[in-house]
Design a protein around this motif. Structure first.
Motif, mmCIF file in Angstrom:
data_model
loop_
_atom_site.group_PDB
_atom_site.id
_atom_site.type_symbol
_atom_site.label_atom_id
_atom_site.label_comp_id
_atom_site.label_asym_id
_atom_site.label_seq_id
_atom_site.Cartn_x
_atom_site.Cartn_y
_atom_site.Cartn_z
ATOM 1 N N ARG A 101 16.195 1.221 11.865
ATOM 2 C CA ARG A 101 17.536 1.795 11.797
ATOM 3 C C ARG A 101 17.783 2.567 10.498
ATOM 4 O O ARG A 101 18.883 3.060 10.281
ATOM 5 C CB ARG A 101 18.560 0.661 11.913
ATOM 6 C CG ARG A 101 18.581 -0.032 13.278
ATOM 7 C CD ARG A 101 19.660 -1.118 13.358
ATOM 8 N NE ARG A 101 19.408 -2.219 12.439
ATOM 9 C CZ ARG A 101 20.101 -2.452 11.346
ATOM 10 N NH1 ARG A 101 21.114 -1.664 10.989
ATOM 11 N NH2 ARG A 101 19.808 -3.492 10.560
ATOM 12 N N LEU A 102 16.778 2.676 9.672
ATOM 13 C CA LEU A 102 16.936 3.349 8.385
ATOM 14 C C LEU A 102 16.270 4.724 8.413
ATOM 15 O O LEU A 102 15.176 4.883 8.948
ATOM 16 C CB LEU A 102 16.296 2.527 7.268
ATOM 17 C CG LEU A 102 16.754 1.087 7.093
ATOM 18 C CD1 LEU A 102 15.990 0.433 5.959
ATOM 19 C CD2 LEU A 102 18.240 1.007 6.860
ATOM 20 N N ASN A 103 16.976 5.686 7.820
ATOM 21 C CA ASN A 103 16.404 7.021 7.659
ATOM 22 C C ASN A 103 16.764 7.508 6.272
ATOM 23 O O ASN A 103 17.939 7.533 5.898
ATOM 24 C CB ASN A 103 16.960 7.973 8.721
ATOM 25 C CG ASN A 103 16.462 9.400 8.526
ATOM 26 O OD1 ASN A 103 17.002 10.140 7.711
ATOM 27 N ND2 ASN A 103 15.429 9.768 9.261
ATOM 28 N N ALA A 104 15.752 7.890 5.508
ATOM 29 C CA ALA A 104 15.988 8.415 4.171
ATOM 30 C C ALA A 104 15.578 9.873 4.129
ATOM 31 O O ALA A 104 14.537 10.248 4.656
ATOM 32 C CB ALA A 104 15.199 7.617 3.133
ATOM 33 N N SER A 105 16.408 10.683 3.507
ATOM 34 C CA SER A 105 16.103 12.099 3.347
ATOM 35 C C SER A 105 15.968 12.434 1.878
ATOM 36 O O SER A 105 16.504 11.730 1.015
ATOM 37 C CB SER A 105 17.207 12.953 3.977
ATOM 38 O OG SER A 105 18.399 12.813 3.217
ATOM 39 N N LEU A 106 15.254 13.517 1.608
ATOM 40 C CA LEU A 106 15.061 13.954 0.231
ATOM 41 C C LEU A 106 15.198 15.467 0.152
ATOM 42 O O LEU A 106 14.535 16.195 0.901
ATOM 43 C CB LEU A 106 13.672 13.554 -0.274
ATOM 44 C CG LEU A 106 13.265 14.072 -1.650
ATOM 45 C CD1 LEU A 106 14.177 13.501 -2.736
ATOM 46 C CD2 LEU A 106 11.802 13.729 -1.949
ATOM 47 N N ASP A 107 16.078 15.932 -0.721
ATOM 48 C CA ASP A 107 16.200 17.348 -1.050
ATOM 49 C C ASP A 107 15.903 17.451 -2.532
ATOM 50 O O ASP A 107 16.802 17.325 -3.378
ATOM 51 C CB ASP A 107 17.610 17.857 -0.731
ATOM 52 C CG ASP A 107 17.745 19.356 -0.957
ATOM 53 O OD1 ASP A 107 18.696 19.957 -0.453
ATOM 54 O OD2 ASP A 107 16.888 19.922 -1.665
ATOM 55 N N LYS A 108 14.647 17.684 -2.836
ATOM 56 C CA LYS A 108 14.203 17.637 -4.223
ATOM 57 C C LYS A 108 14.855 18.726 -5.067
ATOM 58 O O LYS A 108 15.238 18.486 -6.212
ATOM 59 C CB LYS A 108 12.676 17.762 -4.281
ATOM 60 C CG LYS A 108 12.073 17.309 -5.585
ATOM 61 C CD LYS A 108 10.567 17.328 -5.527
ATOM 62 C CE LYS A 108 10.040 18.723 -5.624
ATOM 63 N NZ LYS A 108 8.622 18.778 -6.046
ATOM 64 N N SER A 109 14.986 19.895 -4.498
ATOM 65 C CA SER A 109 15.511 21.015 -5.287
ATOM 66 C C SER A 109 16.944 20.793 -5.740
ATOM 67 O O SER A 109 17.344 21.234 -6.816
ATOM 68 C CB SER A 109 15.398 22.315 -4.496
ATOM 69 O OG SER A 109 16.154 22.206 -3.297
ATOM 70 N N SER A 110 17.704 20.086 -4.911
ATOM 71 C CA SER A 110 19.094 19.824 -5.295
ATOM 72 C C SER A 110 19.262 18.463 -5.949
ATOM 73 O O SER A 110 20.369 18.090 -6.349
ATOM 74 C CB SER A 110 20.017 19.913 -4.073
ATOM 75 O OG SER A 110 19.749 18.863 -3.169
ATOM 76 N N GLY A 111 18.188 17.712 -6.041
ATOM 77 C CA GLY A 111 18.244 16.405 -6.692
ATOM 78 C C GLY A 111 19.036 15.378 -5.918
ATOM 79 O O GLY A 111 19.811 14.616 -6.512
ATOM 80 N N ARG A 112 18.835 15.338 -4.592
ATOM 81 C CA ARG A 112 19.622 14.403 -3.786
ATOM 82 C C ARG A 112 18.765 13.683 -2.754
ATOM 83 O O ARG A 112 17.815 14.237 -2.213
ATOM 84 C CB ARG A 112 20.732 15.143 -3.038
ATOM 85 C CG ARG A 112 21.771 15.769 -3.922
ATOM 86 C CD ARG A 112 22.772 16.571 -3.069
ATOM 87 N NE ARG A 112 23.668 17.345 -3.895
ATOM 88 C CZ ARG A 112 24.805 16.902 -4.402
ATOM 89 N NH1 ARG A 112 25.190 15.662 -4.150
ATOM 90 N NH2 ARG A 112 25.564 17.687 -5.139
#
Lengths: 114, 118
Positions: free
Chosen positions: A61-72
């Motif tokens: 049930r877990l989903n993690a996202s990464l937007d490295k360029s925006s630091g989030r």
């Protein structure tokens, strides 16, 4: 100096809700980002690890996202349950450190009520 | 159960005492870490050992003295601590730890030792 911030500091939701925890970091030069869960007075349990080249990781049930360029990064929890109540910590591994130095946020304390 | 154990789980000591915290990992890892977690502060990395050699000392006072006799065991020797040293001390281990090897490097944590200094 890398700094990691987690918002909100605390969150209370009724059982069954979908929710999002947020993590931001000041320096986008990272090897990876890791989400942990910590129950009161106990150690950390690793939930998900996202390498810098990845955009998301899923586990149940877990989903993690990464937007490295925006630091989030966000941690999405679907259909929350009382057993999900814990503190969730985000940590980044800065680039250029050969020895897996993690920089942690202060966490989001989650309470899921029945 | 993460494969990393810590003893004792709770410790109360006076400022003049000498005590040691122990960590053991059963995961075949070659890097081990000590972290300090104080109330309302982020986890702070204290020491890193890679292949039994200390590779990071994060400006920790000398009243904390780590020891890594082999890749499975890590100790933190404590002496003349201060009340502000009261915290949860966490041990972790991981694979890798060699410079320039950013491969699979998830850290696994033990349950921690809750230390109270009177």
């Amino acid at each position: 100096k890398q700094e990691v911030t987690q918002i909100p500091a605390a969150l209370s939701v009724p059982e069954g809700e979908n929710l999002v925890l947020n993590c931001s970091f000041t320096d986008s030069a990272i090897y990876n980002l890791q989400w942990f869960r910590q129950d009161p007075g106990k150690g950390l349990t690793s939930l998900l690890l996202i390498q810098s080249s990845q955009r998301e990781q899923t586990s149940g049930r877990l989903n993690a996202s990464l937007d490295k360029s925006s630091g989030r990064s966000t941690l999405y929890i679907a259909a929350s349950q009382p057993g999900d109540s814990a503190t969730y910590l985000c940590a980044v591994r800065p680039s250029g450190t050969g020895f897996q130095k993690l920089v942690f946020g202060t966490g989001t304390r989650l309470l899921v009520s029945p | 159960e993460t494969g990393v154990t810590q003893t004792p789980r709770h410790l109360v000591m006076g400022m003049t005492n000498k005590k040691s915290l122990k960590c053991e990992q059963h995961l075949g890892h070659n890097a081990m870490y000590w972290y300090k977690q104080s109330a309302k502060k982020p986890l702070e990395l204290m020491f890193v050992y890679s292949l039994e050699e200390r590779v990071e000392n994060n400006s920790v006072p000398s009243r904390f003295s780590p020891e890594c006799p082999n890749s499975s065991h890590l100790f933190l020797h404590l002496h003349t601590l201060q009340p502000e040293d009261s915290a949860l001390y966490l041990c972790a281990s991981s694979k890798g730890g060699l410079a320039g090897v950013p491969s699979y490097n998830e850290q696994f944590f033990g349950p921690g030792t809750r230390l109270t200094v009177l």
